[in-house]
Design a protein around this motif. Sequence first.
Motif, PDB file in Angstrom:
ATOM      1  N   GLY A   1      -8.632  -3.068  -2.302  1.00 12.39           N
ATOM      2  CA  GLY A   1      -8.485  -1.963  -2.690  1.00 12.39           C
ATOM      3  C   GLY A   1      -6.556  -1.849  -1.995  1.00 12.39           C
ATOM      4  O   GLY A   1      -5.607  -0.438  -2.552  1.00 12.39           O
ATOM      5  N   ASN A   2      -6.290  -2.064  -1.444  1.00  7.87           N
ATOM      6  CA  ASN A   2      -4.238  -2.348  -0.666  1.00  7.87           C
ATOM      7  C   ASN A   2      -3.443  -2.524  -1.283  1.00  7.87           C
ATOM      8  O   ASN A   2      -3.712  -4.213  -1.230  1.00  7.87           O
ATOM      9  N   ASP A   3      -3.737  -2.055  -2.465  1.00  7.69           N
ATOM     10  CA  ASP A   3      -2.248  -2.319  -3.459  1.00  7.69           C
ATOM     11  C   ASP A   3      -1.061  -3.266  -3.271  1.00  7.69           C
ATOM     12  O   ASP A   3      -0.633  -3.876  -3.383  1.00  7.69           O
ATOM     13  N   ASP A   4      -0.508  -2.847  -1.884  1.00  2.00           N
ATOM     14  CA  ASP A   4       0.632  -3.315  -1.008  1.00  2.00           C
ATOM     15  C   ASP A   4       0.307  -4.404  -0.790  1.00  2.00           C
ATOM     16  O   ASP A   4       1.299  -4.740   0.763  1.00  2.00           O
ATOM     17  N   ASN A   5      -0.696  -4.869  -0.723  1.00  2.59           N
ATOM     18  CA  ASN A   5      -1.637  -6.647   0.083  1.00  2.59           C
ATOM     19  C   ASN A   5      -1.751  -7.295  -0.666  1.00  2.59           C
ATOM     20  O   ASN A   5      -3.057  -8.313  -0.286  1.00  2.59           O
TER      21      ASN A   5
ATOM     22  N   VAL B   1       3.865  -8.798  -6.472  1.00  6.17           N
ATOM     23  CA  VAL B   1       2.635  -7.697  -6.577  1.00  6.17           C
ATOM     24  C   VAL B   1       2.860  -6.610  -6.410  1.00  6.17           C
ATOM     25  O   VAL B   1       3.258  -5.993  -7.185  1.00  6.17           O
ATOM     26  N   THR B   2       3.110  -7.117  -4.679  1.00  4.25           N
ATOM     27  CA  THR B   2       3.440  -5.745  -4.598  1.00  4.25           C
ATOM     28  C   THR B   2       4.671  -4.782  -5.510  1.00  4.25           C
ATOM     29  O   THR B   2       4.535  -4.064  -5.376  1.00  4.25           O
ATOM     30  N   ASP B   3       5.559  -5.232  -5.529  1.00  5.60           N
ATOM     31  CA  ASP B   3       6.846  -5.047  -5.979  1.00  5.60           C
ATOM     32  C   ASP B   3       7.089  -4.163  -7.303  1.00  5.60           C
ATOM     33  O   ASP B   3       6.745  -2.948  -7.770  1.00  5.60           O
ATOM     34  N   SER B   4       5.823  -5.015  -8.144  1.00  2.00           N
ATOM     35  CA  SER B   4       5.400  -4.267  -9.538  1.00  2.00           C
ATOM     36  C   SER B   4       4.322  -3.331  -9.189  1.00  2.00           C
ATOM     37  O   SER B   4       4.272  -2.767  -9.530  1.00  2.00           O
ATOM     38  N   ASN B   5       3.735  -3.316  -8.059  1.00  2.00           N
ATOM     39  CA  ASN B   5       2.238  -2.262  -8.291  1.00  2.00           C
ATOM     40  C   ASN B   5       3.509  -1.213  -7.680  1.00  2.00           C
ATOM     41  O   ASN B   5       3.250   0.005  -8.214  1.00  2.00           O
ATOM     42  N   ALA B   6       4.482  -1.527  -6.849  1.00  3.41           N
ATOM     43  CA  ALA B   6       5.326  -0.056  -6.571  1.00  3.41           C
ATOM     44  C   ALA B   6       5.714   1.123  -7.534  1.00  3.41           C
ATOM     45  O   ALA B   6       6.122   1.657  -7.827  1.00  3.41           O
ATOM     46  N   ALA B   7       6.034  -0.253  -8.631  1.00  4.41           N
ATOM     47  CA  ALA B   7       7.087   0.652  -9.681  1.00  4.41           C
ATOM     48  C   ALA B   7       5.639   0.743 -10.726  1.00  4.41           C
ATOM     49  O   ALA B   7       6.028   2.711 -10.883  1.00  4.41           O
ATOM     50  N   PHE B   8       4.203   0.795 -10.731  1.00  7.61           N
ATOM     51  CA  PHE B   8       3.783   1.510 -11.073  1.00  7.61           C
ATOM     52  C   PHE B   8       2.813   2.774 -10.215  1.00  7.61           C
ATOM     53  O   PHE B   8       2.512   3.540 -11.271  1.00  7.61           O
TER      54      PHE B   8
END
Length: 345
Positions: A201-205, A269-276
Amino acid sequence: MKEALFEGLVIPAHPLALHESRTLDERQQRALTRYYLASGAGGVAVGVHTTQFEIRDKSINLFEPVLKLASEEVDKAALERPFIKIAGICGNTEQALAEAEIATGYGYDAGLVSMGGLVDWTEAKHLKRINQIAEQIPVFGFYLQPSVGGKVFSYEFWKQFVEIPGVIAIKIAPFNRYQTIDVVRAVCHSSRRDDIALYTGNDDNIINDLLTVYRFQVEGRPVEKRIVGGLLGHWAVWTRRAVELLEEIKSIRQDESLVSSWLTRNVEVTDSNAAFFDPAHYFQGCIAGIHEVLRRQGLLKGRWCINPQEELSPGQMEEIDRVYIDYPHLNDDEFVKRHLHKWLD
């Protein structure tokens, strides 16, 4: 079902579709579930943070209706492959047991049990609560990051947690390498290590979690464990691409010479997650960010949340625009466009 859970699944955290009046939009809610089914996801998690915790408020009273809608759509699909239904369960022991009863009544396979909001509880009290819930429904544990209501738990806590019969999986989401390792190490040292599946569930990794082999010395011999899949709010959008990503990772996991391009993909993927998910503003826009992507695809009519204050943060719309431009290979807009009319029927 167990074999599929341990092989690794894409499990989106199911959003909540609302009309502008902030009442349940049943048509769009069903369409979202159909989207996840058609995308090849291996399950859905309903009644979780992405579904909005306010559904439990007596004045809103949507917890049971959204569980019922998702369950109906999954059953109607009559898939020939495993698909796991997971219900979000939270609150004190009394509330959690009541929610577990509702979930089992609608045929849910497991409960994702949040320990958030109970920060003044001792670890012993948390363990007692999990034991009681596990007697009623199989437990999908959940290590939630402290910045959004979670709590840091000791390694000793996880050693006891993983010995609880009925714990079948753990979503590891502390957004912290040290705490992630604590959970995996506890599982490796457990007598139940082969009975517990690990999910990120670690959206950053996300990608690194799915590629890493964790290895620990247990009584003089190496024991290995992988994080096999993900249960993620991030995978509530661009879900078809997430399924393709996980299948590709499964196919190359045994490759000892993984190329650096995978590390680059992890950053994308992490960069996209940061936007969302809006970490720049302490995740205040995370649900609105998910809704904005689904709105663009036609899967939601708007970004509306139960709480009118939940909206995109300043600059977040521009960040979503940016990642759409920078990483076109990560979205599944064309897939949604081809099938949306069927899901909305």
